[in-house]
Design an enzyme around this catalytic site. Structure first.
Site, PDB file in Angstrom:
ATOM      1  N   HIS A 145       2.572   3.263  -8.862  1.00 22.95           N
ATOM      2  CA  HIS A 145       2.411   1.835  -9.191  1.00 22.95           C
ATOM      3  C   HIS A 145       3.620   1.351  -9.989  1.00 22.95           C
ATOM      4  O   HIS A 145       4.142   0.272  -9.750  1.00 22.95           O
ATOM      5  CB  HIS A 145       1.134   1.606 -10.006  1.00 22.95           C
ATOM      6  CG  HIS A 145      -0.119   2.021  -9.280  1.00 22.95           C
ATOM      7  ND1 HIS A 145      -0.328   1.734  -7.956  1.00 22.95           N
ATOM      8  CD2 HIS A 145      -1.227   2.691  -9.700  1.00 22.95           C
ATOM      9  CE1 HIS A 145      -1.511   2.220  -7.579  1.00 22.95           C
ATOM     10  NE2 HIS A 145      -2.074   2.811  -8.622  1.00 22.95           N
ATOM     11  N   LEU A 199      10.155 -21.258  -3.947  1.00 23.44           N
ATOM     12  CA  LEU A 199       9.158 -20.363  -3.351  1.00 23.44           C
ATOM     13  C   LEU A 199       7.819 -20.445  -4.084  1.00 23.44           C
ATOM     14  O   LEU A 199       7.773 -20.388  -5.313  1.00 23.44           O
ATOM     15  CB  LEU A 199       9.679 -18.914  -3.442  1.00 23.44           C
ATOM     16  CG  LEU A 199       8.719 -17.825  -2.982  1.00 23.44           C
ATOM     17  CD1 LEU A 199       8.617 -17.792  -1.459  1.00 23.44           C
ATOM     18  CD2 LEU A 199       9.176 -16.445  -3.487  1.00 23.44           C
ATOM     19  N   ASP A 225       0.842  -1.204   0.000  1.00 28.49           N
ATOM     20  CA  ASP A 225       0.000   0.000   0.000  1.00 28.49           C
ATOM     21  C   ASP A 225       0.876   1.253   0.000  1.00 28.49           C
ATOM     22  O   ASP A 225       2.023   1.232   0.446  1.00 28.49           O
ATOM     23  CB  ASP A 225      -0.906  -0.016   1.238  1.00 28.49           C
ATOM     24  CG  ASP A 225      -2.075   0.945   1.104  1.00 28.49           C
ATOM     25  OD1 ASP A 225      -2.372   1.392  -0.028  1.00 28.49           O
ATOM     26  OD2 ASP A 225      -2.705   1.259   2.139  1.00 28.49           O
TER      27      ASP A 225
HETATM   28  C1  IPE Z   1      -5.486  -2.794  -0.240  1.00 25.91           C
HETATM   29  O1  IPE Z   1      -5.101  -1.491  -0.460  1.00 25.91           O
HETATM   30  C2  IPE Z   1      -5.520  -3.539  -1.549  1.00 25.91           C
HETATM   31  C3  IPE Z   1      -4.222  -3.790  -2.159  1.00 25.91           C
HETATM   32  C4  IPE Z   1      -3.070  -3.538  -1.636  1.00 25.91           C
HETATM   33  C5  IPE Z   1      -4.275  -4.398  -3.445  1.00 25.91           C
HETATM   34  P1  IPE Z   1      -6.189  -0.326  -0.649  1.00 25.91           P
HETATM   35  O2  IPE Z   1      -5.422   0.920  -0.759  1.00 25.91           O
HETATM   36  O3  IPE Z   1      -7.109  -0.684  -1.741  1.00 25.91           O
HETATM   37  O4  IPE Z   1      -6.983  -0.429   0.730  1.00 25.91           O
HETATM   38  P2  IPE Z   1      -7.877   0.649   1.476  1.00 25.91           P
HETATM   39  O5  IPE Z   1      -8.825   1.203   0.445  1.00 25.91           O
HETATM   40  O6  IPE Z   1      -6.949   1.697   1.987  1.00 25.91           O
HETATM   41  O7  IPE Z   1      -8.547  -0.099   2.561  1.00 25.91           O
HETATM   42  C1  IPE Z   2      -1.432   0.248  -3.374  1.00 29.01           C
HETATM   43  O1  IPE Z   2      -1.254   1.621  -3.397  1.00 29.01           O
HETATM   44  C2  IPE Z   2      -1.684  -0.336  -4.740  1.00 29.01           C
HETATM   45  C3  IPE Z   2      -3.046  -0.859  -4.935  1.00 29.01           C
HETATM   46  C4  IPE Z   2      -3.981  -0.887  -4.043  1.00 29.01           C
HETATM   47  C5  IPE Z   2      -3.341  -1.422  -6.222  1.00 29.01           C
HETATM   48  P1  IPE Z   2      -2.478   2.635  -3.415  1.00 29.01           P
HETATM   49  O2  IPE Z   2      -2.814   2.950  -4.843  1.00 29.01           O
HETATM   50  O3  IPE Z   2      -3.601   2.125  -2.599  1.00 29.01           O
HETATM   51  O4  IPE Z   2      -1.807   3.902  -2.739  1.00 29.01           O
HETATM   52  P2  IPE Z   2      -2.460   4.902  -1.703  1.00 29.01           P
HETATM   53  O5  IPE Z   2      -3.024   4.091  -0.586  1.00 29.01           O
HETATM   54  O6  IPE Z   2      -3.513   5.659  -2.441  1.00 29.01           O
HETATM   55  O7  IPE Z   2      -1.318   5.762  -1.265  1.00 29.01           O
HETATM   56 MG    MG Z   3      -4.084   2.347  -0.636  1.00 26.68          MG
END
Ligand code: IPE
Ligand code: IPE
Ligand code: MG
Length: 262
Positions: free
Chosen positions: A54, A148, A37
């Site tokens: 990303h 793995l 995240d």
């Molecule tokens: C959780 O992250 C999903 C992934 C890492 C794929 P999100 O960014 O989607 O989660 P929330 O919305 O903060 O709960």
């Molecule tokens: C995690 O990073 C990637 C996915 C959930 C696909 P985010 O895109 O959720 O990044 P934040 O949480 O907005 O910083």
């Molecule tokens: Mg996120």
């Protein structure tokens, strides 16, 4: 043995080598699961579009997968895209899918070289056909590997997984009298794999976001403020070292720790 393989890939005398030497090879987590995240916030901090976060996160994936393989972990599960992530703008979703395909294409040889077995967990319906084809190919080409087990959770939801398992149990007319927790877990996407011992979440958020709800019943949770694109080998080693200091009780009482004699 496994620590030696990892150490061989780290420059002698570096901070990472010092960290790696602190790891107790006989107390490694079997399964590490990571909620990757903070990509969006990483990009925002740099005044870049979210998708750049990303893109940058791919290097973190590479490093974590290779470190896990070298260390000799049994299973690594990365949460790449949740069922709820479809709520994001179509353009962002499309970039995420493209990046995943690109990652697989560029890393397949490395996965093969390390003897890594690749699997996707999540719902197949809803995923673009070309993404599915790429995923199935990577699964097929790594299926015989015994190194793995690398799971990518894609179009994944923990509740959806449990509902899918219940549907499969009903469709197979399983005798309820024979069903217990171990047997039920064999209907989940992770059938045959050990449950995560260590669950890592980057970017400081203290939530599970519908990840592996059944399997993390007794996982040790480690939350780090580091944003996913900044997550490197040393952060994984830090998490494993923190895990090795935990006292896992499973509802019992703390074990008496034997004094080690030099
Ligand atoms: C959780 O992250 C999903 C992934 C890492 C794929 P999100 O960014 O989607 O989660 P929330 O919305 O903060 O709960
Ligand atoms: C995690 O990073 C990637 C996915 C959930 C696909 P985010 O895109 O959720 O990044 P934040 O949480 O907005 O910083
Ligand atoms: Mg996120």
């Amino acid at each position: 043995m496994s620590l030696e393989r990892l150490l061989a890939s780290i420059p002698e005398g570096s901070d990472d080598a010092a960290l790696a030497r602190q790891i107790q090879p006989d107390r490694l987590p079997q399964h590490v699961a990571i909620i990757m995240d903070g990509n969006g916030r990483w990009a925002e901090q740099r005044h870049l579009p979210r998708v750049e976060g990303h893109r940058a996160g791919i290097q973190s994936v590479r490093e974590v997968v290779e470190t896990s393989a070298r260390l000799g972990l049994e299973v690594l599960t990365l949460y790449a895209f949740s069922i709820e992530n479809w709520k994001r703008p179509a353009a962002e979703v499309s970039v995420l899918m493209t990046l995943l395909r690109r990652y697989l294409r560029s890393e397949l040889d490395t996965l093969i070289e390390h003897g890594i077995r690749f699997r996707v967990i999540g719902r197949a319906d809803g995923l673009p056909t070309e993404v599915l084809e790429e995923l199935r190919e990577a699964e097929a080409r790594t299926a015989v590997h015994r190194g793995l087990q690398f799971n990518i959770a894609l179009n994944y939801g923990g509740r959806a997984e449990i509902v899918d398992a219940v549907k499969a149990v009903l469709a197979a007319r399983v005798d309820p009298a024979t069903l217990d927790e171990d047997r039920f877990s064999q209907w989940l996407y992770t059938a045959g794999q050990p449950d995560p011992d260590l669950l890592i979440r980057t970017s400081g958020e203290m939530r599970i976001s519908n990840f592996l709800l059944w399997q993390i019943a007794y996982a040790e949770i480690y939350v780090t403020g580091t944003l996913w694109p900044d997550f490197r080998r040393r952060h994984l080693l830090d998490a494993i070292l923190a895990y090795q200091k935990r006292d896992r009780r499973y509802g019992g009482i703390a074990p008496v720790v034997a004094q080690s004699t030099p």
